[in-house]
Design a protein around this motif. Structure first.
Motif, mmCIF file in Angstrom:
data_model
loop_
_atom_site.group_PDB
_atom_site.id
_atom_site.type_symbol
_atom_site.label_atom_id
_atom_site.label_comp_id
_atom_site.label_asym_id
_atom_site.label_seq_id
_atom_site.Cartn_x
_atom_site.Cartn_y
_atom_site.Cartn_z
ATOM 1 N N GLU A 1 -7.786 4.170 -6.720
ATOM 2 C CA GLU A 1 -7.541 4.435 -5.240
ATOM 3 C C GLU A 1 -7.562 3.065 -4.313
ATOM 4 O OE1 GLU A 1 -7.043 7.209 -3.716
ATOM 5 O OE2 GLU A 1 -7.516 8.663 -5.349
ATOM 6 N N VAL A 2 -6.774 3.050 -3.524
ATOM 7 C CA VAL A 2 -6.545 1.729 -2.726
ATOM 8 C C VAL A 2 -7.926 1.171 -2.187
ATOM 9 C CG1 VAL A 2 -5.831 0.638 -0.566
ATOM 10 C CG2 VAL A 2 -4.096 2.025 -2.084
ATOM 11 N N GLY A 3 -8.760 2.070 -1.616
ATOM 12 C CA GLY A 3 -10.122 1.753 -1.001
ATOM 13 C C GLY A 3 -10.804 1.131 -2.289
ATOM 14 N N GLU A 4 -10.938 2.138 -3.550
ATOM 15 C CA GLU A 4 -11.820 1.730 -4.784
ATOM 16 C C GLU A 4 -11.482 0.279 -5.285
ATOM 17 O OE1 GLU A 4 -13.032 4.896 -7.478
ATOM 18 O OE2 GLU A 4 -10.840 5.245 -7.071
ATOM 19 N N ILE A 5 -10.317 -0.062 -5.318
ATOM 20 C CA ILE A 5 -9.916 -1.432 -5.623
ATOM 21 C C ILE A 5 -10.105 -2.469 -4.774
ATOM 22 C CG2 ILE A 5 -7.829 -2.756 -6.334
ATOM 23 C CD1 ILE A 5 -6.645 -0.175 -7.436
ATOM 24 N N GLU A 6 -9.985 -2.426 -3.353
ATOM 25 C CA GLU A 6 -10.221 -3.208 -2.524
ATOM 26 C C GLU A 6 -11.827 -3.528 -2.426
ATOM 27 O OE1 GLU A 6 -6.453 -3.074 0.193
ATOM 28 O OE2 GLU A 6 -8.251 -2.169 1.069
ATOM 29 N N ARG A 7 -12.569 -2.640 -2.549
ATOM 30 C CA ARG A 7 -14.152 -2.697 -2.379
ATOM 31 C C ARG A 7 -14.462 -3.200 -3.813
ATOM 32 N NH1 ARG A 7 -13.564 2.521 -0.182
ATOM 33 N NH2 ARG A 7 -13.982 3.550 -1.879
ATOM 34 N N LEU A 8 -13.871 -3.152 -4.772
ATOM 35 C CA LEU A 8 -14.243 -3.593 -6.196
ATOM 36 C C LEU A 8 -13.816 -5.146 -6.228
ATOM 37 C CD1 LEU A 8 -15.375 -2.735 -8.738
ATOM 38 C CD2 LEU A 8 -13.330 -2.200 -9.707
ATOM 39 N N MET A 9 -12.696 -5.530 -5.544
ATOM 40 C CA MET A 9 -12.338 -6.816 -5.516
ATOM 41 C C MET A 9 -13.046 -7.825 -4.709
ATOM 42 S SD MET A 9 -8.452 -6.647 -6.164
ATOM 43 C CE MET A 9 -8.254 -8.313 -6.710
ATOM 44 N N GLU A 10 -14.007 -6.971 -3.476
ATOM 45 C CA GLU A 10 -14.892 -7.732 -2.533
ATOM 46 C C GLU A 10 -16.045 -8.285 -3.157
ATOM 47 O OE1 GLU A 10 -13.620 -5.345 1.445
ATOM 48 O OE2 GLU A 10 -15.538 -5.076 0.671
ATOM 49 N N GLY A 11 -16.441 -7.399 -4.320
ATOM 50 C CA GLY A 11 -17.533 -8.044 -5.085
ATOM 51 C C GLY A 11 -18.607 -7.136 -4.704
ATOM 52 N N LYS B 1 0.947 -1.184 0.057
ATOM 53 C CA LYS B 1 -0.002 0.095 -0.003
ATOM 54 C C LYS B 1 0.998 1.203 0.094
ATOM 55 C CE LYS B 1 -3.512 2.381 2.723
ATOM 56 N NZ LYS B 1 -4.350 2.418 3.861
ATOM 57 N N ALA B 2 1.953 1.290 0.685
ATOM 58 C CA ALA B 2 2.852 2.405 0.947
ATOM 59 C C ALA B 2 3.319 2.560 -0.621
ATOM 60 C CB ALA B 2 3.914 2.106 1.987
ATOM 61 N N CYS B 3 3.821 1.672 -0.980
ATOM 62 C CA CYS B 3 4.534 1.783 -2.426
ATOM 63 C C CYS B 3 3.544 2.240 -3.453
ATOM 64 C CB CYS B 3 5.196 0.511 -2.856
ATOM 65 S SG CYS B 3 6.445 0.072 -1.896
ATOM 66 N N TYR B 4 2.300 1.530 -3.514
ATOM 67 C CA TYR B 4 1.281 2.013 -4.459
ATOM 68 C C TYR B 4 0.954 3.444 -4.097
ATOM 69 C CZ TYR B 4 -3.099 1.876 -6.980
ATOM 70 O OH TYR B 4 -3.967 2.070 -7.972
ATOM 71 N N GLU B 5 0.505 4.050 -2.927
ATOM 72 C CA GLU B 5 0.378 5.319 -2.609
ATOM 73 C C GLU B 5 1.362 6.308 -2.993
ATOM 74 O OE1 GLU B 5 -2.490 6.418 -1.997
ATOM 75 O OE2 GLU B 5 -3.500 5.122 -0.255
ATOM 76 N N ALA B 6 2.434 5.901 -3.211
ATOM 77 C CA ALA B 6 3.636 6.729 -3.508
ATOM 78 C C ALA B 6 3.655 6.953 -4.973
ATOM 79 C CB ALA B 6 4.993 6.002 -3.320
ATOM 80 N N VAL B 7 3.328 5.869 -5.871
ATOM 81 C CA VAL B 7 3.266 5.978 -7.520
ATOM 82 C C VAL B 7 1.805 6.866 -7.714
ATOM 83 C CG1 VAL B 7 2.979 4.554 -9.452
ATOM 84 C CG2 VAL B 7 4.516 3.845 -7.616
ATOM 85 N N LEU B 8 0.912 6.499 -7.050
ATOM 86 C CA LEU B 8 -0.535 7.217 -7.344
ATOM 87 C C LEU B 8 -0.266 8.707 -7.128
ATOM 88 C CD1 LEU B 8 -3.395 7.075 -8.016
ATOM 89 C CD2 LEU B 8 -3.956 6.629 -5.657
ATOM 90 N N LYS B 9 0.409 8.936 -5.876
ATOM 91 C CA LYS B 9 0.564 10.554 -5.533
ATOM 92 C C LYS B 9 1.444 11.171 -6.835
ATOM 93 C CE LYS B 9 2.937 13.568 -2.206
ATOM 94 N NZ LYS B 9 3.802 13.418 -0.857
ATOM 95 N N VAL B 10 2.482 10.509 -7.240
ATOM 96 C CA VAL B 10 3.345 11.147 -8.242
ATOM 97 C C VAL B 10 2.218 11.216 -9.584
ATOM 98 C CG1 VAL B 10 4.992 10.673 -9.849
ATOM 99 C CG2 VAL B 10 5.392 10.355 -7.547
ATOM 100 N N GLN B 11 1.507 10.212 -9.757
ATOM 101 C CA GLN B 11 0.588 10.561 -11.001
ATOM 102 C C GLN B 11 -0.262 11.417 -10.901
ATOM 103 O OE1 GLN B 11 -2.748 7.819 -11.979
ATOM 104 N NE2 GLN B 11 -1.626 7.126 -13.926
#
Length: 428
Positions: free
Chosen positions: A418-428, A290-300
């Motif tokens: 977003e991390v939350g969006e992806i995790e909710r989407l994968m929960e179904g 999550k930390a690594c992902y958030e770093a990339v997303l912040k830059v984007q």
């Protein structure tokens, strides 16, 4: 074709723009792509020469566009030559364009059969002073077989050695760089179909699924929504495969705890989408992931603001490398002291991000254009910052397609990142 009809005024407009850049005594020739042999008597699915499509909308082999703006005979100033069908072709290969269909698709009024090409060409050459010939000049292109355009260039120069010849590619690049509103709409459609595929696979992915099964789900969603398929070979890489920049075998099992990097995009009406999303196979990012992902997303998110008139690919790359360098230090990949002592020719960030972060997109996924050219309104480019940490089995890239404007327009704003969006989407 699978896609809905395109207004021929788009192609008329594109031809008109080219004509304004041509001398009165010029002649332009653009050929359709070859049919590419796969094996035996089987061919790969046909894909039109992007330049011919840009000026005509024709999606069939064995077509030629001629522009001769100063010819004394108005009928010979704009011509499409196409294949004359017959009962044998209709029986074995299916329907081919009629002259009326070519007119309706392209807006070109004078349609002739290919049988007449050589005779008409001699007439045109007698009036032409400067002949513009087409060629794919993409700087990273490396191939062994010459294209139909290249073979034609060799032939016409041999037949008419005393004419003046010129490159058409710089003129086409200038035009194709800036998309018309109709083109933006087609790219947006490709992005929207790509969004549907992403949402579909997020509900499908779990530990034990094979990478090729995910590719199949994408393909299903693309084709059922009128796309011709993938705009390029999709990358579906889990675990260590996410660290391979051009991994396309997509043959491994997705394992619990790994990240899955998917670089994919639909092709709609020959226009490409180019998207990358990185998600956890088990539906939940670990704290480090999550930390690594958030770093990339912040830059984007920060870098999206750079897609304004006056910037360039080269400038964006330099700014994003500074941004990502800061994030890498925050992740503990190197220290301020390490940065002070780094070799300027081998910057520390390049171990974890070894590619550029933007390229033009349009009729080709890596579309025409120079990394030094200034951005102008209507250009469309990707934005794909990333971090790859081999020793931690972490490969993260996030990629959206951005239209240049005073306020940049994200054509993939609807695709969850977003991390939350992806995790909710994968929960179904």
């Amino acid at each position: 074709m699978r896609y809905k009809p395109i207004d021929p005024n788009l192609f008329k407009k594109n031809r008109d723009k080219l004509r304004t850049r041509l001398p009165a005594d010029s002649l332009v020739v653009i050929n359709a792509n070859d049919e590419q042999l796969r094996t035996g008597d089987q061919f790969y699915p046909f894909r039109q020469n992007s330049d011919l499509f840009y000026f005509t909308g024709l999606d069939q082999e064995k077509c030629i566009l001629i522009l001769c703006p100063g010819h004394p005979n108005p009928k010979l100033r704009e011509i499409v030559f196409t294949l004359k069908s017959n009962d044998l072709i209709n029986t074995w290969q299916g329907h081919k364009y009629s002259k009326e269909e070519v007119i309706n698709i392209s807006g070109v009024e004078n349609i002739l059969w290919l049988d007449d090409f050589e005779m008409i060409l001699r007439d045109l050459m007698s009036e032409a002073g400067k002949v513009y010939l087409n060629q794919n000049e993409y700087i990273k292109l490396s191939k062994e077989a010459p294209s139909r355009d290249e073979r034609f260039a060799t032939s016409i120069k041999k037949q008419f050695p005393l004419h003046q010849y010129a490159r058409l590619a710089p003129l086409i690049t200038e035009l194709r760089n800036i998309k018309e509103p109709e083109e933006i709409a087609l790219i947006q459609k490709a992005c929207d179909i790509t969004e549907q595929a992403f949402r579909r696979v997020c509900g499908f992915i779990k530990p034990g699924v094979m990478e090729y099964e995910i590719e199949a789900e994408m393909t299903h969603e693309f084709i059922r929504n009128r796309a011709s398929g993938h705009a390029y070979q999709p990358i579906v890489g889990s675990g260590q495969n996410a660290l391979v920049l051009h991994y396309i075998s997509n043959e491994q099992e997705c394992k619990d705890g790994d990240l899955l990097l998917m670089d994919f995009g639909a092709e709609y009406a020959n226009y490409a989408a180019d998207c990358t999303r990185t998600i956890p196979v088990n539906g939940k990012f670990s704290p480090r992931q999550k930390a690594c992902y958030e770093a990339v997303l912040k830059v984007q998110k920060q870098a999206t603001s750079l897609f304004v008139p006056g910037n360039s690919i080269d400038k964006v790359n330099k700014e994003v490398f500074k941004m990502i360098e800061k994030e890498m230090m925050g992740l503990g990949l190197f220290t301020v002291e390490d940065l002070k002592n780094q070799d300027a020719q081998k910057p520390l960030y390049a171990k974890y991000l070894m590619h550029g972060v933007t390229h033009p997109i349009g009729l080709d996924v890596h579309d025409v254009g120079s990394k030094y050219s200034e951005f102008k309104k209507g250009m469309v480019l990707t934005l794909e910052p990333a971090i790859y940490i081999a020793e931690e089995n972490i490969g993260i890239r996030i990629e959206n397609d951005i239209m240049v404007d005073d306020v940049p327009v994200d054509l993939m704003r609807g695709i969850p990142r977003e991390v939350g969006e992806i995790e909710r989407l994968m929960e179904g």
